[in-house]
Design an enzyme around this catalytic site. Structure first.
Site, PDB file in Angstrom:
ATOM      1  N   ARG A  79      42.875  31.194  35.034  1.00 16.09           N
ATOM      2  CA  ARG A  79      41.637  31.028  34.260  1.00 16.09           C
ATOM      3  C   ARG A  79      41.870  31.308  32.768  1.00 16.09           C
ATOM      4  O   ARG A  79      41.273  30.653  31.911  1.00 16.09           O
ATOM      5  CB  ARG A  79      40.539  31.937  34.819  1.00 16.09           C
ATOM      6  CG  ARG A  79      39.159  31.613  34.263  1.00 16.09           C
ATOM      7  CD  ARG A  79      38.069  32.388  34.943  1.00 16.09           C
ATOM      8  NE  ARG A  79      38.260  33.826  34.816  1.00 16.09           N
ATOM      9  CZ  ARG A  79      37.517  34.741  35.441  1.00 16.09           C
ATOM     10  NH1 ARG A  79      36.536  34.369  36.245  1.00 16.09           N
ATOM     11  NH2 ARG A  79      37.751  36.021  35.277  1.00 16.09           N
ATOM     12  N   LYS A 182      36.201  32.144  29.146  1.00 15.78           N
ATOM     13  CA  LYS A 182      35.714  33.436  28.687  1.00 15.78           C
ATOM     14  C   LYS A 182      36.112  33.556  27.233  1.00 15.78           C
ATOM     15  O   LYS A 182      37.269  33.794  26.913  1.00 15.78           O
ATOM     16  CB  LYS A 182      36.413  34.538  29.467  1.00 15.78           C
ATOM     17  CG  LYS A 182      35.776  34.836  30.787  1.00 15.78           C
ATOM     18  CD  LYS A 182      36.395  36.094  31.325  1.00 15.78           C
ATOM     19  CE  LYS A 182      35.367  36.914  32.020  1.00 15.78           C
ATOM     20  NZ  LYS A 182      35.873  38.182  32.468  1.00 15.78           N
ATOM     21  N   GLU A 218      23.572  32.093  35.508  1.00 14.99           N
ATOM     22  CA  GLU A 218      24.188  33.363  35.908  1.00 14.99           C
ATOM     23  C   GLU A 218      23.665  34.507  35.054  1.00 14.99           C
ATOM     24  O   GLU A 218      22.932  34.300  34.091  1.00 14.99           O
ATOM     25  CB  GLU A 218      25.712  33.271  35.822  1.00 14.99           C
ATOM     26  CG  GLU A 218      26.229  33.024  34.425  1.00 14.99           C
ATOM     27  CD  GLU A 218      27.753  33.074  34.314  1.00 14.99           C
ATOM     28  OE1 GLU A 218      28.407  33.701  35.163  1.00 14.99           O
ATOM     29  OE2 GLU A 218      28.279  32.499  33.351  1.00 14.99           O
TER      30      GLU A 218
END
Ligand code: PLP
Ligand code: COI
Length: 334
Positions: A79, A182, A218
């Site tokens: 990721r 992120k 989220e």
């Protein structure tokens, strides 16, 4: 070293070392351990001005057999490279990432909370553009730093429910606005709505999709999961939520336990119907959500963790602390 293991929160505390890799002329250096928490950067570093920076979060656990294991580091390695690609940063070789995680945990082994305390060693890799520049373009030089810190529960009170607030009148960016990555600086954009939520008696924000404001995305620092009255695990399918490794693991665990998993668009009107709601992520593990406030509307889910989320919580933490067989080979011994 004098750590109150039983009362750790989710706060940074200095440890023995961090590990750093530099990228210059198209190549990553070997890792070097540093005992200082401080770094030297040019005042013109790209990461400071333009936020060319991404981070990851994972945990090491002291297991029942006394061994220390890290939960699914290869997923974070992958990721991080997705984030790197979107932010025009160099990829970091996945095997090198895993080796670095092992090295930094071994070097800080005395900071891994003992088995039985409920704590873990939080591992925070951060990739930053360091070139001194004022034009907007990708940096030429980078650092990958992996720091660690012993942590306890993200929200004080263990697995007691938190309250969430939906603030869809606010046109402010949320962490998940960037989808699959992120971005380090991006989380600062969630501070303003979270501050409003806190003033309204809520601990967290729950973001709806930015386009229609009809579907659940989220929470500010975790994925959304809910249990229907007939016991299904429901979680949003959305291109603007972070692909949570915890959520992915919980979906697998749910299937293992014979719980049906329903990953699909979740309309906000369904908040009325859920039996249990949880925030899921590395830092928050599974934190039950007691209440969701949306304007005048308040959805309530009780003041303890519900039975299905509790079952998933026990199974997940059981695997992480080596109390339950690691049937999917998720734990990497250091
Ligand atoms: N969503 C957001 C916005 C997060 O910051 C996090 C935490 O890292 C998560 C979800 C959960 O992801 P993971 O389970 O991989 O920690
Ligand atoms: C994590 O769960 O690891 C996170 O990164 C969440 C947060 C503290 C930003």
């Amino acid at each position: 070293m004098n750590i109150d293991w039983e009362n750790l929160g989710f706060e940074f505390s200095s440890t023995k070392s961090n590990i750093r890799f530099s990228y210059h002329d198209g190549e990553w250096s070997e890792g070097k351990l540093y005992n200082s928490d401080e770094i030297t950067l040019s005042v013109a570093s790209n990461c400071l001005h333009y936020g060319q920076a991404a981070f990851e979060g994972l945990k090491a656990f002291c297991c029942k057999d006394g061994k220390v294991r890290v939960f699914r580091p290869e997923e974070n390695a992958r990721r991080l490279n997705v984030s790197a690609e979107y932010l025009m940063m160099p990829k970091f070789p996945e095997e090198k990432f895993i080796e670095a995680v092992k090295t930094i945990v071994q070097d800080n082994i005395d900071y891994v909370p003992p088995y039985g305390t409920g704590g873990s060693l939080y591992i925070r890799p951060v990739l930053i553009g360091t070139t001194a520049q004022i034009g907007i373009s990708p940096a030429k030089d980078y650092e990958l730093i992996i720091m660690v810190s012993p942590v306890g529960p993200y929200y004080k009170g263990g697995i007691k429910p938190v309250n969430a607030m939906i603030l869809d009148h606010l046109d402010r960016a949320a962490p998940q606005g960037t989808g699959h990555i992120k971005v380090a600086g991006n989380y600062a954009a969630s501070l303003y709505p979270t501050n409003i939520a806190k003033k309204g008696g809520c601990h967290v924000t729950l973001f709806l999709d930015a386009k229609s404001h009809d579907f659940i995305d989220e929470f500010g620092s975790s994925n959304f999961a809910a249990i229907t009255p007939d016991g299904k695990y429901v979680t949003p399918q959305s291109s603007t939520v972070l692909p949570s490794i915890t959520n992915k693991s919980l979906m697998q665990i749910a299937e293992d336990l014979g719980i049906e998993v329903d990953r699909r668009q979740v309309h906000r009107s369904e908040l009325e119907t859920f039996a249990e709601v949880g925030a899921v992520g590395t830092a928050v593990v599974i934190t039950p959500v007691g209440k969701i406030v949306h304007g005048e509307k308040v959805y309530e889910y009780g003041d303890t963790i519900g039975p299905v989320l509790k079952k998933l919580y026990d199974e997940m933490t059981g695997i992480q602390y080596g109390e339950i067989p690691d049937r999917h080979h998720w734990m990497l011994e250091v």
